[in-house]
Design an enzyme around this catalytic site. Sequence first.
Site, PDB file in Angstrom:
ATOM      1  N   TYR A 139       0.847  -1.203   0.000  1.00  0.00           N
ATOM      2  CA  TYR A 139       0.000   0.000   0.000  1.00  0.00           C
ATOM      3  C   TYR A 139       0.886   1.258   0.000  1.00  0.00           C
ATOM      4  CZ  TYR A 139      -2.878   3.701   2.105  1.00  0.00           C
ATOM      5  OH  TYR A 139      -3.492   4.897   2.385  1.00  0.00           O
ATOM      6  N   GLY A 265       5.530  -6.043  12.972  1.00  0.00           N
ATOM      7  CA  GLY A 265       5.655  -5.034  11.917  1.00  0.00           C
ATOM      8  C   GLY A 265       5.003  -3.700  12.261  1.00  0.00           C
TER       9      GLY A 265
HETATM   10  P1  NAD Z   1     -12.507   4.812   1.962  1.00  0.00           P
HETATM   11  O1  NAD Z   1     -12.351   3.371   1.642  1.00  0.00           O
HETATM   12  O2  NAD Z   1     -13.571   5.214   2.906  1.00  0.00           O
HETATM   13  O3  NAD Z   1     -12.645   5.665   0.637  1.00  0.00           O
HETATM   14  C1  NAD Z   1     -12.110   5.265  -0.610  1.00  0.00           C
HETATM   15  C2  NAD Z   1     -13.200   5.460  -1.648  1.00  0.00           C
HETATM   16  O4  NAD Z   1     -12.646   5.163  -2.933  1.00  0.00           O
HETATM   17  C3  NAD Z   1     -14.388   4.529  -1.443  1.00  0.00           C
HETATM   18  O5  NAD Z   1     -15.588   5.264  -1.580  1.00  0.00           O
HETATM   19  C4  NAD Z   1     -14.240   3.489  -2.549  1.00  0.00           C
HETATM   20  O6  NAD Z   1     -15.484   2.954  -2.960  1.00  0.00           O
HETATM   21  C5  NAD Z   1     -13.548   4.300  -3.627  1.00  0.00           C
HETATM   22  N1  NAD Z   1     -12.711   3.494  -4.534  1.00  0.00           N
HETATM   23  C6  NAD Z   1     -11.751   2.596  -4.192  1.00  0.00           C
HETATM   24  N2  NAD Z   1     -11.176   2.101  -5.281  1.00  0.00           N
HETATM   25  C7  NAD Z   1     -11.797   2.679  -6.350  1.00  0.00           C
HETATM   26  C8  NAD Z   1     -11.627   2.584  -7.749  1.00  0.00           C
HETATM   27  N3  NAD Z   1     -10.714   1.770  -8.294  1.00  0.00           N
HETATM   28  N4  NAD Z   1     -12.415   3.350  -8.550  1.00  0.00           N
HETATM   29  C9  NAD Z   1     -13.338   4.201  -8.022  1.00  0.00           C
HETATM   30  N5  NAD Z   1     -13.541   4.317  -6.703  1.00  0.00           N
HETATM   31  C10 NAD Z   1     -12.777   3.579  -5.877  1.00  0.00           C
HETATM   32  O7  NAD Z   1     -11.057   5.284   2.512  1.00  0.00           O
HETATM   33  P2  NAD Z   1     -10.608   6.670   3.159  1.00  0.00           P
HETATM   34  O8  NAD Z   1     -10.064   6.344   4.508  1.00  0.00           O
HETATM   35  O9  NAD Z   1     -11.655   7.701   3.026  1.00  0.00           O
HETATM   36  O10 NAD Z   1      -9.372   7.031   2.218  1.00  0.00           O
HETATM   37  C11 NAD Z   1      -9.402   8.099   1.257  1.00  0.00           C
HETATM   38  C12 NAD Z   1      -7.987   8.336   0.747  1.00  0.00           C
HETATM   39  O11 NAD Z   1      -7.149   8.778   1.827  1.00  0.00           O
HETATM   40  C13 NAD Z   1      -7.312   7.089   0.192  1.00  0.00           C
HETATM   41  O12 NAD Z   1      -6.583   7.454  -0.959  1.00  0.00           O
HETATM   42  C14 NAD Z   1      -6.373   6.648   1.302  1.00  0.00           C
HETATM   43  O13 NAD Z   1      -5.262   5.941   0.807  1.00  0.00           O
HETATM   44  C15 NAD Z   1      -5.971   8.003   1.894  1.00  0.00           C
HETATM   45  N6  NAD Z   1      -5.512   7.939   3.295  1.00  0.00           N
HETATM   46  C16 NAD Z   1      -6.394   7.596   4.291  1.00  0.00           C
HETATM   47  C17 NAD Z   1      -5.945   7.583   5.617  1.00  0.00           C
HETATM   48  C18 NAD Z   1      -6.878   7.242   6.760  1.00  0.00           C
HETATM   49  O14 NAD Z   1      -6.423   7.292   7.925  1.00  0.00           O
HETATM   50  N7  NAD Z   1      -8.129   6.909   6.530  1.00  0.00           N
HETATM   51  C19 NAD Z   1      -4.617   7.902   5.912  1.00  0.00           C
HETATM   52  C20 NAD Z   1      -3.760   8.224   4.864  1.00  0.00           C
HETATM   53  C21 NAD Z   1      -4.222   8.271   3.556  1.00  0.00           C
END
Ligand code: NAD
Length: 307
Positions: A139, A265
């Site tokens: 990831y 890890g």
């Molecule tokens: P989440 O799973 O709630 O949101 C991700 C969204 O993307 C979902 O609605 C999912 O349906 C959609 N999605 C996934 N793959 C897809 C694809 N191939 N095509 C179209 N839609 C797709 O996760 P989140 O926690 O809201 O994360 C949002 C972003 O923030 C991500 O990029 C994640 O890597 C990043 N992030 C999150 C955190 C955290 O603590 N939650 C920390 C660092 C970075």
Amino acid sequence: MKVLLTGGAGFIGSHIAEELIKEDYEVVILDSLVTGQELNIPAGARFYHIDIRGNLDPIFLAEKPDYVIHQAAQVSVSNSLTHPKLDGESNIIGTINLLNACVRHQTKKFIFASTAALYGNPNYLSIDEEHPVLPKSFYGLSKLNAESYIKLFSELYGLSYTILRYSNVYGMRQDTNGEAGVVAIFIKRAITGQSLNIHGDGFQTRDFVFVKDVAKANAAAILYGENEVINISNNTQTSIKDIVSELNYLLDSEIMPIYGQERKGDIRHSCLSNKKAIKLLKWEPRYSFIDGLRETVASMGQIQLKA
Ligand code: NAD
């Protein structure tokens, strides 16, 4: 001005959509609903049920977005370890597909959700943006690769960008299934009277940033932080034991955590410097951990909270 927001049906994306609508942007959401839910999408946003790896040209032609905010991703560290190909397809190939569309349709700026996971085990705290990157999961690696593609697209085709590296985000609408954030899991278990399981001694720390602060940082990145990589965090260390104490205080409860084996890890301490964000984005986190926690718990219904 119009923003095309990927992942807008997810946890963080739906808060970004709300913030953008509040700031009078037109919002178009692309989401495959693989983890997100349609009911998270705020009224006023237009929604396309599509995977970011699909043909995006018709949407870009029809909508002509000024800016793209890219949140959609395979977000699970453990899934990335068991299914690295799927993780890479979503996070690297999906991002390249979106970048291609941005260049073809002259998008003004690309804003990307990156992560503290790409720093790996920290050499020092607080981790600033100059800290070496050495991801310990696919990831983290796929996000690092996506960052590299964004920078080269910018260099080769002049696409402007801001990369935001979030620390641990928490708040309303965070998924409590599967591999959710510890805060969401603890809140759900605490209010339903279940035990709180801690891996290790509970003194390990994380830097928790409230989702509404993250949403505002994304909105700020539309205007500021041109071609920069910027940490988004609270720059504070909160231990897992602290979460239990704060929850006990808010709920006026006396939940005793159950301590188990430390997870192999797991990083012991993490804290991201947010100095660059404060300087370049003219943004700062408004929520302390206890304030964000209070708002999150309060959103879950008729719960009596201590002042
Ligand atoms: P989440 O799973 O709630 O949101 C991700 C969204 O993307 C979902 O609605 C999912 O349906 C959609 N999605 C996934 N793959 C897809 C694809 N191939 N095509 C179209 N839609 C797709 O996760 P989140 O926690 O809201 O994360 C949002 C972003 O923030 C991500 O990029 C994640 O890597 C990043 N992030 C999150 C955190 C955290 O603590 N939650 C920390 C660092 C970075």
